[in-house]
Design an enzyme around this catalytic site. Structure first.
Site, mmCIF file in Angstrom:
data_model
loop_
_atom_site.group_PDB
_atom_site.id
_atom_site.type_symbol
_atom_site.label_atom_id
_atom_site.label_comp_id
_atom_site.label_asym_id
_atom_site.label_seq_id
_atom_site.Cartn_x
_atom_site.Cartn_y
_atom_site.Cartn_z
ATOM 1 N N HIS A 78 0.859 -1.184 0.000
ATOM 2 C CA HIS A 78 0.000 0.000 0.000
ATOM 3 C C HIS A 78 0.900 1.240 0.000
ATOM 4 O O HIS A 78 1.961 1.228 0.642
ATOM 5 C CB HIS A 78 -0.867 0.069 1.278
ATOM 6 C CG HIS A 78 -2.104 -0.782 1.248
ATOM 7 N ND1 HIS A 78 -2.561 -1.472 2.366
ATOM 8 C CD2 HIS A 78 -2.998 -1.029 0.258
ATOM 9 C CE1 HIS A 78 -3.680 -2.109 2.057
ATOM 10 N NE2 HIS A 78 -3.971 -1.867 0.789
ATOM 11 N N CYS A 118 -2.074 2.992 9.229
ATOM 12 C CA CYS A 118 -3.120 2.092 8.720
ATOM 13 C C CYS A 118 -4.310 2.016 9.665
ATOM 14 O O CYS A 118 -5.405 1.648 9.254
ATOM 15 C CB CYS A 118 -2.605 0.669 8.574
ATOM 16 S SG CYS A 118 -1.161 0.457 7.589
HETATM 17 N N1 ARG Z 1 -3.744 -7.108 6.611
HETATM 18 C C1 ARG Z 1 -4.144 -5.884 6.005
HETATM 19 C C2 ARG Z 1 -4.134 -6.056 4.492
HETATM 20 O O1 ARG Z 1 -3.271 -6.733 3.995
HETATM 21 C C3 ARG Z 1 -3.261 -4.751 6.426
HETATM 22 C C4 ARG Z 1 -3.698 -3.428 5.877
HETATM 23 C C5 ARG Z 1 -2.765 -2.311 6.205
HETATM 24 N N2 ARG Z 1 -3.317 -1.083 5.827
HETATM 25 C C6 ARG Z 1 -2.671 -0.103 5.209
HETATM 26 N N3 ARG Z 1 -3.299 1.020 5.015
HETATM 27 N N4 ARG Z 1 -1.450 -0.230 4.748
HETATM 28 O O2 ARG Z 1 -4.974 -5.556 3.786
#
Ligand code: ARG
Length: 290
Positions: free
Chosen positions: A187, A283
């Site tokens: 992300h 996050c």
């Molecule tokens: N386990 C989640 C996923 O893989 C973690 C999300 C983390 N969020 C972020 N905004 N980077 O989607």
């Protein structure tokens, strides 16, 4: 800070309506159902059933308390079967009272969508959908420049590039698309963080060379804070920045000193339980106010 009780729509009872508040406002989701029970990013591999909910709760409460010192925190009710709902940055992207609701790439997280939709519409936001064919994972992959003049949007691992056009249309804002190439930084908010003073903190290794060129074109050298791989793996770029304050996981002294030299006050928080799912401070929060 205000008590973290929720009413039916997750708002703090008696709290100032979101858009009327003079403080920056963020959405969080208590980790009541948090755990690692599937693998959709490299961080989760090897951590299935290895997180402690007790410890995660302690870390989350510490973040909520630290944020509550200078911001209003709204809550959405966690849902059984949606362990990643705690990562509210992925609920959508909010600006001017409009939310572009996420359309998750992985079915494991698609079940969160109706719950976030309900919260946003009951809280008075105008909800806009991003179609399933063009996955979009919210503020996790789309970050406004501090002055709102530009939107930096990631693609390549979760969000589909074609969704960026819809963001341009929604807000009439310039969208700069950045291609993510390292699955550990899946992300945009894991490797890129525009700061309130117009600086940017980022990990160059997460991007292709065209994207690095775009970043360097928009930010003068003196505005760029390049983070080492070691700090990037500690989620240094996954930082919550409001004014002069930066909240983030524990990172190197060297990086803290560089940020402090630029006038920032650094608050380091232990986020290790959330690193197991591939997330840290940023996050866990979603900005609701501009
Ligand atoms: N386990 C989640 C996923 O893989 C973690 C999300 C983390 N969020 C972020 N905004 N980077 O989607």
């Amino acid at each position: 800070m205000e008590p973290l009780a929720t009413n039916h729509n997750g708002a703090t009872p008696g709290a100032t309506p979101i858009r009327a508040s003079s403080r920056p406002t963020f959405l969080m989701c208590p980790p009541r159902h948090y755990e690692v029970n599937y693998v959709i990013n490299p961080w989760m591999a090897g951590n299935v059933h290895r997180s402690s909910r007790h410890e995660a709760t302690r870390q989350w409460e510490e973040l909520a308390r630290a944020l509550g010192e200078f911001a209003q925190v709204e809550l959405v009710e966690p849902q059984p079967g949606s362990p990643d709902m705690v990562f509210t940055a992925n609920a959508g992207l909010v600006r001017n009272g409009i939310v572009a609701l996420s359309s998750f790439q992985h079915k494991e997280r698609q079940g969160e969508e109706p719950h976030f939709r309900r919260w946003f519409s009951e809280s008075g936001f105008a909800v806009r959908d991003i179609p399933r064919v063009t996955p979009f994972e919210g503020e996790g992959d789309a970050l406004f420049e501090a002055d709102g003049s530009r939107l930096w949007a990631g693609y390549g691992l979760r969000t589909r590039e074609a969704s960026h056009k819809q963001l341009t249309e929604l807000w009439g804002v310039e969208v700069v698309s950045l291609r993510l190439v390292d699955p550990r930084f899946y992300h945009l908010d894991t490797c890129f963080c525009p700061l309130s003073n117009g600086d940017v903190m980022y990990f160059p290794g997460a991007f292709d060379s065209v994207s690095i060129g775009k970043i360097e074109m928009h930010y003068a050298k003196s505005k760029r804070i390049c983070v080492s791989e070691e700090d990037a793996l500690l989620f240094a770029c996954n930082a919550v920045n409001v004014g002069k304050t930066i909240l983030l996981n524990e990172v190197s002294q060297e990086l803290c000193a560089r940020l402090e030299a630029r006038g920032f006050q650094i608050i380091q928080l232990d986020m290790t339980e959330f690193l197991k799912a591939g997330g840290a401070a940023k996050c866990l929060v979603l900005r609701l106010s501009n």
